[in-house]
Design a protein around this motif. Structure first.
Motif, PDB file in Angstrom:
ATOM      1  N   GLN A   1     -27.319  12.075   2.273  1.00  0.00           N
ATOM      2  CA  GLN A   1     -26.984  11.632   3.732  1.00  0.00           C
ATOM      3  C   GLN A   1     -27.661  11.867   4.986  1.00  0.00           C
ATOM      4  N   CYS A   2     -28.932  11.787   4.684  1.00  0.00           N
ATOM      5  CA  CYS A   2     -29.757  12.133   5.896  1.00  0.00           C
ATOM      6  C   CYS A   2     -30.137  10.883   6.646  1.00  0.00           C
ATOM      7  N   ALA A   3     -29.724   9.743   6.216  1.00  0.00           N
ATOM      8  CA  ALA A   3     -29.763   8.507   6.982  1.00  0.00           C
ATOM      9  C   ALA A   3     -31.298   7.844   7.196  1.00  0.00           C
ATOM     10  N   THR A   4     -32.134   8.478   6.312  1.00  0.00           N
ATOM     11  CA  THR A   4     -33.541   7.817   6.507  1.00  0.00           C
ATOM     12  C   THR A   4     -33.366   6.392   6.350  1.00  0.00           C
ATOM     13  N   CYS A   5     -32.780   6.061   5.060  1.00  0.00           N
ATOM     14  CA  CYS A   5     -32.690   4.666   4.666  1.00  0.00           C
ATOM     15  C   CYS A   5     -32.166   3.711   5.694  1.00  0.00           C
ATOM     16  N   SER A   6     -30.915   4.385   6.572  1.00  0.00           N
ATOM     17  CA  SER A   6     -30.684   3.228   7.695  1.00  0.00           C
ATOM     18  C   SER A   6     -31.815   3.111   8.797  1.00  0.00           C
ATOM     19  N   VAL A   7     -32.375   4.065   8.770  1.00  0.00           N
ATOM     20  CA  VAL A   7     -33.583   3.955   9.845  1.00  0.00           C
ATOM     21  C   VAL A   7     -34.711   3.135   9.659  1.00  0.00           C
ATOM     22  N   VAL A   8     -35.094   3.287   8.116  1.00  0.00           N
ATOM     23  CA  VAL A   8     -36.086   2.300   7.896  1.00  0.00           C
ATOM     24  C   VAL A   8     -35.858   0.916   7.675  1.00  0.00           C
ATOM     25  N   CYS A   9     -34.409   0.737   7.147  1.00  0.00           N
ATOM     26  CA  CYS A   9     -33.923  -0.764   7.065  1.00  0.00           C
ATOM     27  C   CYS A   9     -34.278  -1.351   8.135  1.00  0.00           C
ATOM     28  N   ALA A  10     -34.924  -2.601   7.951  1.00  0.00           N
ATOM     29  CA  ALA A  10     -35.396  -3.435   9.228  1.00  0.00           C
ATOM     30  C   ALA A  10     -33.915  -4.608   9.475  1.00  0.00           C
ATOM     31  N   LEU A  11     -33.061  -4.430   8.611  1.00  0.00           N
ATOM     32  CA  LEU A  11     -32.227  -5.615   8.501  1.00  0.00           C
ATOM     33  C   LEU A  11     -30.927  -5.051   9.196  1.00  0.00           C
ATOM     34  N   SER A  12     -30.892  -3.662   9.025  1.00  0.00           N
ATOM     35  CA  SER A  12     -29.658  -2.938   9.459  1.00  0.00           C
ATOM     36  C   SER A  12     -29.339  -2.807  10.866  1.00  0.00           C
ATOM     37  N   PRO A  13     -28.137  -3.289  11.342  1.00  0.00           N
ATOM     38  CA  PRO A  13     -27.754  -3.294  12.815  1.00  0.00           C
ATOM     39  C   PRO A  13     -27.645  -1.889  13.472  1.00  0.00           C
ATOM     40  N   GLU A  14     -27.849  -1.920  14.704  1.00  0.00           N
ATOM     41  CA  GLU A  14     -27.606  -0.427  15.374  1.00  0.00           C
ATOM     42  C   GLU A  14     -26.372   0.240  15.163  1.00  0.00           C
TER      43      GLU A  14
END
Ligand code: SF4
Ligand code: SF4
Ligand code: SF4
Ligand code: SF4
Lengths: 746, 396
Positions: B30-43
């Protein structure tokens, strides 16, 4: 005092001769032989020193590099050696061939000459030393300490208050491993270790026993061991305290429902339930479907235990895995603030995460309440699900932290003293102060564990959260009582592996103590020092400053209040020397007179030369090495300062400061180790004490109509060498601004 | 956030995801690296960490009513950067697969369509249906007075007259569209419902304009272009997409020519289109593009998992099917020009079986992404979540 025959040797190596006029310098020693050598530390140079000794010299003055280098080359049997630091302090840190540089070299040589004349070779005390090691507490740590000490050939006495050795691990059915593979739960292997201590001839185990009293000093501790009312007196040389931990009192965690439901248990209770090999709801014996583990229950919480006990995360993983082994249908939910699995224990975390029945999730548990149909309901805030959630559980396990089993010796003593004042029928301000002390210390008092017959209290002093006061990194295991070492969870919360390595480490420290004591030598940090404080009792006024200020509880008092030295307890810091207003205390090679004479030997140019003189007292432990490093880096500092190394800033007697000003010095700079909560002072309180004493100094200065800015105290860590020149130079500038000392020339 | 939501982990559903190929989800810390790197994910409420947590908890309803799993284009950026090897990209792919099965009616067909062991049966069904059509061809023709003979020599229309082919496929395609529509509506409702429960419907864009925005994005593959780890995947998709589109359009044109233009025209347009007819050329280029796109995609998926993410049967079956539809189509045409009747008819028959499997099984196969992703994108745009609110987002 034996007649001194001095022989002075100047070294020209390492850029010294290109920066200092050695021929001129050689004129300074009068009435002593003086020679110059291009490189004193090579075979030929050392040979010349040896031949000087052969032809009758019993004190050498070696003006060369810092005393911290070439110690092997420049140590000679039965010969006093004074090292004058021409290299780091003069040649490397000042303008070469400058008038001021030359004057500085001359002054350092003068000071060295004085010290060589006045100081004597320390003679070690000689008392019978018993080398038995006492280990208090036969848990994981204690067993390891005893085993290691015995394997090293020492007799061990192991005292355990319970009826069996083994400590907490007796209760555990599984432990997380202390060697690879880290993901695999193992048996405790406790019986093997207990068998070893039982079979080992050198170990005597006293179970159901406590320490009723300890008197004496390292090498000569008399210990009373009470076993069911019978008291046995034994003699030991050093002590390892491995009294372990107890769980934080979950009754204080009211919001987590511990007091409201039998189905809320601590991790220790869970351990007992797991040892039964079957989990049932404690309240009604029904099977358990969901277990919720609440991590950091009371830990990392200002209201409860502000620290992390490091093991609870792993314990929970172990318990969840074990519970799933026993009941494959059971679900475990672990609610954590942060998962902390140090080192290789990440493997254990992965293993637990990989188990489909264990869910790890972040969140802050708000409350645990009784829910419907006998289950519990857990409210969690700040979850990563983005909302506040409520979970049902059949069993809630609180991962409570570890509290050291220690006693605050100093608080206990102050508390008892205050109690005595109240009971003694005092009135007025005294009574009020005593009552206040009692109220303040109430939460900190506890029963004594070691029952030391020490003037400063019956247990070792503690620092934060009741962990013993010893510098965690620099002096592991040391307590502020020489020869008594703390280990295991009472020193710092930890697991089996860290407890065992602690046990072994503390055992080694204990062995060092008895071995060095047998040679009359100090222990860390003045390792191998053979000098010890001498008391000239005729002048003692029984003011008790020394007995109060000694950080190591070395000095006891007789009925009149006269200090009584216990030499093997002493760390030779000289703080008592600094404290004594009557100049009663001295060491053979470090005394009021020696340092005063060194101060007086410095040539003070008169007022009109506009060459101020500053005196620096610099602590040998960290500040002096930093000064050496500054020299090594060729950082320049003001040529007006003259440094005298001191054992500790606390060993600076204010008489010396007075002497400096009456001699005509314009300012005094004191540089020591950091004080405060994260102190770096090698003698714990030295720099702090100097801070207090400096108030007196300022008062004295005002009396003499001198500006109080003329004395400055600086704290420095060993790595801050680059700050030193700046400190010195800014002080020099300030003094130049203030102007010359009006007492010059008197 | 005053009231606590009662929630219970459903570790059995979590296990289902694990068993379908998302086993690494448990490794997520649950570190959220994925959400940070994902270019498609909204803020706001970014993915995929949120989905990783829901998956660990087994929160089925949230996962299936989550448009975000479809906003992901499986570029693998997150899996490449995840410090724990939890492969969030793969987990989302598995979730999409399960979502298709969840919404499709009847649900069991999803299980059949995507299982290689069921392949013979799934081919047998259209095979039998087509055979039946051939058997019934003449009786029907004579009953309704329809033509069965379309000229001399080798003519595929002699096997499957146009009316038969168009009638057959229109019927089944209509059925498929209907069923896919049901799935889409169920999905739409679920998304709406979840947002309503969480009290966050914004509805900033009208449905119409949202739809147009999404169609524009689909035509340009704009969102897809932000993926950095697997740039080849966009190229493959773009090529196959336009290839398929071209074929689809030409098929439509053919129907129009045969049944609208020619009956009215004085000189009917020749059919089958001659080789140099623009429509034919367009179709041939499209067929080539389709095959090339498939080849790139297949090659891409054969690379190491660490680069491309995991490919499941769900992915493979669809991809190979698409590929063979293209290949058999080209062969069919070639054999017609070669006037090789027997092999031609056989290949043509196979081509029709495959085309049936591709088109009619759409609501259950990976092809359903065409529906669900479009619906999710429209919904995201419509509900104010936006499909393009992270303009500059480097993946490093
Ligand atoms: S103050 Fe230091 S030198 Fe003095 S008795 Fe204590 S330990 Fe020894
Ligand atoms: S400080 Fe000096 S005068 Fe005071 S008790 Fe100690 S030795 Fe005696
Ligand atoms: S999936 Fe990987 S990157 Fe994403 S939150 Fe989990 S551990 Fe972090
Ligand atoms: S696969 Fe790509 S688009 Fe999908 S969540 Fe990961 S980074 Fe985002």
């Amino acid at each position: 005092m034996e007649q001194k025959t001095l022989s002075v040797h100047l070294c020209g190596g390492c850029e010294i001769s290109s920066s200092i006029d050695l021929e001129a310098l050689a004129q300074i020693p009068e009435g002593a032989e003086c020679s110059t050598h291009p490189c004193l530390c090579n075979d030929e140079g050392v040979g010349s020193l040896k031949s000087a000794i052969k032809s009758g010299a019993n004190a050498l003055v070696i003006a060369a590099c810092s005393p911290r280098y070439k110690t092997d080359e420049f140590t000679f049997d039965k010969c006093f050696v004074e090292r004058v630091n021409l290299r780091e302090l003069v040649a490397w840190s000042h303008e070469p061939n400058d008038e001021d540089t030359q004057m500085m070299a001359e002054d350092y040589l003068r000071m060295g000459l004085v010290r060589a004349r006045k100081a004597e070779l320390p003679e070690p005390f000689d008392i019978p030393i018993d080398k038995t090691i006492l280990v208090v507490g036969a848990g994981t740590t204690g067993i390891e300490a005893a085993t290691q000490a015995a394997r090293a050939g020492y007799e061990v006495i192991l005292v355990e208050k319970n009826s069996d050795a083994g400590g907490w691990r007796r209760k555990f059915s599984r432990v997380f491993p202390d060697k690879p593979p880290y993901g695999q739960l193992t048996e405790t292997n406790l019986s093997e270790q207990i068998a070893e201590i039982e079979q080992e001839e050198r170990i005597t185990l006293y179970t159901s026993s406590v320490v009723a009293g300890i008197s004496g000093q390292p090498g000569q501790f008399d210990v009373d061991i009470r076993t069911n009312g019978d008291v046995n007196r034994v003699r030991v040389g050093a002590i390892v305290q491995a009294t372990g931990w107890e769980p934080y009192d979950a009754n204080k965690l009211t919001h987590l429902g511990y007091t409201d439901s039998a189905d809320v248990v601590t991790n220790v209770e869970m351990e007992e339930m797991l040892a039964e090999n079957e989990l049932k709801r404690p309240s009604d014996g029904k099977p358990i479907k969901t277990v919720v583990f609440v991590q950091c229950a009371g830990s990392r919480d200002k209201e409860h235990l502000p620290y992390c006990s490091t093991v609870c995360c792993r314990v929970t993983m172990k318990q969840a895995l074990r519970a799933r082994e026993l009941h494959p249908d059971l679900q475990a939910v672990v609610l954590y603030k942060d998962i902390r699995t140090p080192g290789q224990y990440e493997d254990l975390y992965r293993k637990a995460q990989d188990d489909g029945g264990i869910l790890f999730t972040k969140g802050d548990v708000q409350s645990v309440k009784n829910g419907t149909d006998g289950s519990l309901s857990v409210d969690v805030r700040d979850t990563l699900l983005g909302e506040q959630i409520r979970l049902d559980a059949d069993l809630v396990v609180l991962a409570t932290g570890m509290v050291p089993v220690s006693a605050d010796g100093e608080a206990n003593r102050r508390y008892q003293d205050a109690q005595a004042v109240i009971e003694g029928g005092s009135t007025g301000a005294k009574l009020v102060a005593a009552q206040k002390t009692v109220a303040e210390l109430e939460p900190y008092v506890s029963e004594s564990i070691l029952n030391l017959d020490y003037r400063q209290g019956r247990d070792t002093p503690v620092l934060k959260h009741r962990f013993p006061d010893s510098h965690f990194i620099c002096f592991p295991f040391e307590s502020r009582r020489t020869g008594i070492y703390n280990a295991g969870a009472m020193r710092a919360p930890g697991d089996t592996a860290s407890s065992r390595s602690d046990g072994a480490g503390a055992a080694l420290k204990a062995i060092q103590t008895v071995e060095l004591a047998a040679q009359g030598k100090a222990v860390h940090p003045r390792w191998e020092d053979m000098s010890y404080p001498d008391f000239f009792f005729q002048r003692c006024t029984q003011c008790k400053r020394c007995t109060e200020e000694c950080p190591f509880g070395v000095l006891d008092e007789d009925e009149k209040g006269t200090p009584q030295l216990n030499p093997t307890r002493c760390r030779r810091c000289g703080i008592c020397l600094g404290a004594c207003p009557e100049r009663v205390i001295s060491f053979k090679d470090y005394s009021i007179d020696i340092v005063s004479s060194m101060i007086k030997s410095v040539e003070i140019p008169d007022e009109f030369d506009e060459k101020p003189r500053l005196l620096g007292f610099i602590c040998e432990n960290d500040a002096y090495p930093a000064l050496d490093t500054a020299g090594l880096k060729r950082l320049k500092h003001s040529p007006y300062i003259r440094f005298i190394p001191v054992r500790c800033l606390g060993s600076v007697n204010i008489v010396w400061i007075a002497d400096a000003f009456s001699r005509g010095f314009d300012g005094v700079l004191l540089v020591g180790c950091k004080s405060g909560d994260d102190y770096q002072c090698h003698f714990i309180k030295g720099s702090e004490l100097m801070g207090t004493r400096s108030d007196n100094v300022r008062e004295k200065l005002t009396q003499l109509a001198l500006e109080e800015e003329r004395v400055r105290i600086e704290e420095l860590s060993i790595t801050e060498y680059d700050r030193l020149p700046e400190i010195i130079n800014s002080f020099a500038e300030e003094i130049e601004e203030i102007g010359m000392n009006p007492f010059k020339g008197f | 956030m005053s009231e606590a939501t009662a929630i219970q982990p459903d570790l059995e559903f979590a296990q289902e995801i694990v068993d379908s190929g998302g086993e690494d989800v448990r490794k997520c810390f649950q570190c959220a690296t994925c959400s940070v790197v994902c270019a498609l994910s909204p803020e706001e409420r970014p993915f995929p960490r949120k989905e990783m947590i829901w998956t660990q908890w087994g929160l089925k309803d949230r996962l299936f009513s989550d448009p975000d799993i479809w906003l992901c284009h499986n570029c693998n950026d997150c899996s490449v950067h995840c410090p724990r090897g939890a492969h969030p990209g793969d987990v989302l792919a598995i979730l999409r697969k399960l979502a298709v099965a969840h919404y499709s009616v009847p649900g069991f067909l999803a299980g059949w369509v995507n299982r290689p062991a069921m392949l013979p049966l799934m081919a047998l069904i259209p095979g039998l249906l087509l055979a039946l059509a051939v058997i019934l061809r003449d009786p029907i023709a004579s009953t309704f007075g329809l033509a069965t003979h379309h000229g001399e020599g080798m003519q595929y229309a002699n096997l499957f007259p146009h009316w038969l082919l168009i009638g057959f496929f229109s019927f089944f395609l209509g059925l498929a569209v209907l069923l896919a529509g049901v799935g889409a509506i169920r999905f739409w409702r679920a998304m709406k419902n979840a947002d309503r429960t969480a009290d966050r419907i914004e509805s900033t864009n009208s449905l119409g304009s949202s739809f147009i925005t999404v169609v524009k994005d689909i035509l340009t593959h704009q969102r897809f272009s932000k993926c950095t780890s697997l740039a080849g995947r966009r190229l493959a998709h773009l090529t196959a997409f336009y290839g398929f589109l071209a074929l689809f359009l030409v098929s439509g044109w053919a129907v129009i020519v045969l049944y609208v233009i020619n009956p009215l025209a004085e000189t009917p347009l020749p059919y089958p289109f001659p080789f140099l007819d623009p429509a034919k050329l367009f179709a041939n280029v499209g067929a080539l593009a389709l095959v090339v796109g498939c080849v790139i995609a297949i090659r891409d998926r054969l690379k190491d998992r660490s680069e491309t993410g995991r490919s499941t049967d769900f992915d493979w079956m669809f991809l190979w099917l698409l590929f063979f539809v293209g290949i058999t189509g080209i062969l069919t045409e070639a054999l017609r020009f070669a006037q090789a009747q027997t092999p031609g008819y056989i290949i043509y028959f196979i081509h029709l079986i495959l085309a049936f499997m591709l088109l009619i099984y759409l609501p259950y196969s990976k092809f359903a992404h065409l529906v669900y992703r479009t619906v999710a994108l429209v919904y995201a745009e419509h509900s104010g979540r936006g499909i393009d609110n992270r303009s500059e987002q480097p993946a490093q």
